[in-house]
Design an enzyme around this catalytic site. Structure first.
Site: not given
Length: 256
Positions: A121, A150, A172-174
């Site tokens: 990301t 998505v 950003t991340g999970d």
């Protein structure tokens, strides 16, 4: 997202077109919609002049996929199902009580499939000379995701958010977890109420971590005056800053 008008353009699950940010901007500038998804998003982007359809696979990605198949399609993002063979098709497990309480407990204890090496990301906020703010986020998504998934990339308020009157945020991340909390919307609204960026970012991350202690993610926050900060959980995070008065980019390291 345009922080002056609050207009948003997004594309989701778009294949065959490389430049997701340009496609999202075309949605914002040339339609009255907010999001287009799937093959029709690809068709729209190509019709507006972006290159495609293209094969976006690389040698690296094909090798990664082949190793994943050899490893019996592990890791994956399935739960409470069993495969007919190692890579599916999948069916519901009959020995699991799929009530809400069970699902919540599983979500809390399951270790994340998102880590430093399998997502890509990029989130960015930009101020122009008049103080107007724009934000954008682009991602290829989590590796080995279920087809059709998505994440939070195209979700306004989750991966990014901006309001000229307040400031901006990127994340950003999970994404599957983060989008449940709209952390960037939370950050901007917290700054609107008077929180400084550092506290607002930390508060938004903490809200997620309290519910999902194995969550991995990070946020940057910047107010309308250019004061910026970051917060993270589960990893050490870096973001970069550049202003017209700076000779080079400054990289900021944020610790959990």
């Amino acid at each position: 997202m345009n922080g002056a008008t609050m207009e948003v353009g997004a594309v989701a699950a778009m294949r065959y077109v490389k430049d997701g940010i340009k496609a999202a901007r075309l949605v914002m500038l040339h339609t009255e919609h907010t999001m287009l998804a799937g093959d029709q998003a690809s068709a729209f982007a190509i019709s507006m002049g972006l290159p495609g359809p293209s094969n976006l696979s690389s040698t690296e990605s094909m090798e990664k996929w082949a190793k994943w198949k050899e490893n019996q399609c592990q890791p994956n993002f399935r739960k409470n199902v069993v495969p007919i063979n190692s890579c599916g098709p999948y069916h519901l497990r009959k020995d699991v009580n799929l009530d809400q309480k069970t699902c919540l407990v599983e979500d809390k204890i399951k270790s994340s499939n998102v880590n430093l090496h399998n997502h890509d990301t990029i989130s960015m906020a930009i101020f122009d000379k008049s103080g107007h703010i724009a934000v954008g986020t682009s991602t290829n998504g989590a590796s080995f995701k279920i087809p059709g998934r998505v994440g939070d990339g195209p979700i306004a308020g989750s991966s990014s958010y901006a309001d000229d009157e307040v400031g901006a945020c990127g994340a950003t991340g999970d994404g599957d977890i983060m989008m449940r909390f709209l952390p960037c919307y939370q950050v901007v609204e917290s700054m609107r109420l008077g929180m400084e960026p550092r506290i607002a970012a930390k508060d938004a991350i903490s809200r997620i971590a309290r519910k999902y202690p194995k969550f991995i993610g990070a946020i940057f926050a910047v107010d309308k005056n250019g004061v910026h900060a970051g917060a993270c959980y589960g990893w050490t995070f870096q973001y970069s800053v550049r202003s017209p008065t700076m000779d080079d980019v400054e990289v900021i390291t944020v610790y959990p």
